[in-house]
Design a protein around this motif. Structure first.
Motif, mmCIF file in Angstrom:
data_model
loop_
_atom_site.group_PDB
_atom_site.id
_atom_site.type_symbol
_atom_site.label_atom_id
_atom_site.label_comp_id
_atom_site.label_asym_id
_atom_site.label_seq_id
_atom_site.Cartn_x
_atom_site.Cartn_y
_atom_site.Cartn_z
ATOM 1 N N LYS A 105 -3.059 -4.471 -7.063
ATOM 2 C CA LYS A 105 -3.814 -3.508 -7.847
ATOM 3 C C LYS A 105 -3.904 -2.208 -7.055
ATOM 4 C CE LYS A 105 -6.619 -6.730 -10.473
ATOM 5 N NZ LYS A 105 -7.938 -7.031 -10.985
ATOM 6 N N SER A 106 -3.669 -1.112 -7.734
ATOM 7 C CA SER A 106 -3.655 0.179 -7.039
ATOM 8 C C SER A 106 -5.020 0.504 -6.402
ATOM 9 C CB SER A 106 -3.254 1.282 -8.007
ATOM 10 O OG SER A 106 -4.087 1.268 -9.149
ATOM 11 N N GLU A 107 -6.088 -0.087 -6.954
ATOM 12 C CA GLU A 107 -7.415 0.214 -6.398
ATOM 13 C C GLU A 107 -7.633 -0.404 -5.013
ATOM 14 O OE1 GLU A 107 -8.502 -2.446 -9.871
ATOM 15 O OE2 GLU A 107 -10.397 -2.345 -8.829
ATOM 16 N N PHE A 108 -6.736 -1.317 -4.610
ATOM 17 C CA PHE A 108 -6.884 -1.962 -3.316
ATOM 18 C C PHE A 108 -5.863 -1.482 -2.288
ATOM 19 C CE2 PHE A 108 -8.593 -5.588 -6.059
ATOM 20 C CZ PHE A 108 -9.899 -5.138 -5.924
ATOM 21 N N VAL A 109 -5.218 -0.382 -2.561
ATOM 22 C CA VAL A 109 -4.264 0.150 -1.586
ATOM 23 C C VAL A 109 -4.532 1.632 -1.337
ATOM 24 C CG1 VAL A 109 -2.471 -1.461 -2.365
ATOM 25 C CG2 VAL A 109 -2.510 0.861 -3.281
ATOM 26 N N LYS A 110 -3.982 2.093 -0.235
ATOM 27 C CA LYS A 110 -4.086 3.494 0.124
ATOM 28 C C LYS A 110 -2.690 3.968 0.504
ATOM 29 C CE LYS A 110 -6.438 5.502 3.557
ATOM 30 N NZ LYS A 110 -7.444 5.539 4.607
ATOM 31 N N LYS A 111 -2.342 5.130 0.041
ATOM 32 C CA LYS A 111 -1.031 5.690 0.353
ATOM 33 C C LYS A 111 -0.917 5.899 1.853
ATOM 34 C CE LYS A 111 1.918 9.328 -1.463
ATOM 35 N NZ LYS A 111 2.065 10.240 -2.593
ATOM 36 N N ALA A 112 0.189 5.436 2.448
ATOM 37 C CA ALA A 112 0.354 5.557 3.901
ATOM 38 C C ALA A 112 0.896 6.927 4.281
ATOM 39 C CB ALA A 112 1.284 4.472 4.414
#
Ligand SMILES: [Zn+2]
Length: 112
Positions: A105-112
């Motif tokens: 889910k995109s809400e659980f990641v951060k762009k590196a």
């Protein structure tokens, strides 16, 4: 059939279609119709802090995530390379080292 819009540059009515774009034979202008109102065409997927994500991005997992149907856990801080954005509840398709293909889910990641 829809009528083609006139050339936005010189207002010529003789624009014609060439693949996805329109071409004006009078001034040579080329443009993609409907570019201004492509609103619902491209769904914008954002990470936990609001960065817009794109196919091929590398993201970092920001919380431990259980892998459905297994005892594996994707640890916080795991780097995920080459994501692919998809439609659905889990809107990121990716492959994680040691785990394999999975959805995030995109809400659980951060762009590196
Ligand atoms: Zn023109």
């Amino acid at each position: 059939m829809t009528t083609l819009p006139p050339c936005p540059k010189c207002n010529s009515e003789y624009s014609y279609q060439d693949g996805a774009q329109l071409v004006c034979p009078e001034c040579g202008h080329e443009w993609v119709p409907g570019e201004a109102d492509a609103g619902d065409e491209a769904k914008v997927i954002k990470d936990a802090v609001g960065n817009v994500l794109a196919d091929g991005d590398t993201v970092t997992v920001i919380k431990d995530l259980k892998v459905k149907g297994s005892s594996l856990v994707v640890k916080v801080g795991t780097k995920v390379r080459n994501i692919r954005l998809v439609d659905g509840d889990h809107d990121i398709d990716c492959k994680i080292d040691g785990i394999g293909q999975m959805g995030l889910k995109s809400e659980f990641v951060k762009k590196a």
